[in-house]
Write a protein that holds these residues in place. Structure first.
Motif, PDB file in Angstrom:
ATOM      1  N   ALA A  12       6.970  -5.710   3.723  1.00  0.00           N
ATOM      2  CA  ALA A  12       7.493  -4.459   4.281  1.00  0.00           C
ATOM      3  C   ALA A  12       6.433  -3.781   5.147  1.00  0.00           C
ATOM      4  N   GLU A  13       6.883  -3.132   6.184  1.00  0.00           N
ATOM      5  CA  GLU A  13       5.964  -2.491   7.128  1.00  0.00           C
ATOM      6  C   GLU A  13       5.034  -1.502   6.433  1.00  0.00           C
ATOM      7  N   ASP A  14       5.576  -0.695   5.518  1.00  0.00           N
ATOM      8  CA  ASP A  14       4.738   0.281   4.801  1.00  0.00           C
ATOM      9  C   ASP A  14       3.633  -0.413   3.999  1.00  0.00           C
ATOM     10  N   THR A  15       3.961  -1.547   3.393  1.00  0.00           N
ATOM     11  CA  THR A  15       2.977  -2.310   2.631  1.00  0.00           C
ATOM     12  C   THR A  15       1.862  -2.807   3.531  1.00  0.00           C
ATOM     13  N   LEU A  16       2.249  -3.371   4.664  1.00  0.00           N
ATOM     14  CA  LEU A  16       1.266  -3.921   5.596  1.00  0.00           C
ATOM     15  C   LEU A  16       0.383  -2.834   6.189  1.00  0.00           C
ATOM     16  N   ILE A  17       0.962  -1.673   6.465  1.00  0.00           N
ATOM     17  CA  ILE A  17       0.183  -0.542   7.000  1.00  0.00           C
ATOM     18  C   ILE A  17      -0.836  -0.063   5.963  1.00  0.00           C
ATOM     19  N   LEU A  18      -0.380   0.064   4.709  1.00  0.00           N
ATOM     20  CA  LEU A  18      -1.289   0.517   3.649  1.00  0.00           C
ATOM     21  C   LEU A  18      -2.403  -0.504   3.427  1.00  0.00           C
ATOM     22  N   ALA A  19      -2.050  -1.775   3.400  1.00  0.00           N
ATOM     23  CA  ALA A  19      -3.071  -2.817   3.220  1.00  0.00           C
ATOM     24  C   ALA A  19      -4.100  -2.749   4.336  1.00  0.00           C
TER      25      ALA A  19
END
Length: 95
Positions: A12-19
């Protein structure tokens, strides 16, 4: 570096941004290769030893018992349960 399967929560985009924000490099495992997911093997071991043969009446208690079981294992026991010490473990090929 964090190895994940290609499940929606991991891509998910939010996951990738946070990572990215946390400077965690995510490597996605190849599709249909559950044998490469060490966490699945470790979880199977925990379920079979720490949580088996009784209902989960309270998720917090079960999660705490699972964590205590993992913490109580030696480093070698955790690696063995996760399958990392197996001659068939090939995660290094994907790093």
């Amino acid at each position: 570096m964090l190895f994940e399967d290609r499940g929606t929560p991991h891509t998910a985009e939010d996951t990738l941004i946070l990572a990215d924000k946390l400077k965690i490099e995510i490597r996605l495992l190849p599709t249909a290769t559950p044998e490469l997911n060490a966490m699945d093997h470790l979880w199977k071991s925990v379920k079979g030893r720490a949580l088996a043969n009784r209902p989960t009446e309270n998720i917090d208690i079960s999660a705490d018992e699972a964590c205590h079981h993992i913490i109580g294992m030696s480093r070698h026991q955790r690696l063995k349960a996760a399958g990392v010490l197996s001659d068939n473990f090939r995660l290094a090929e994907y790093s």
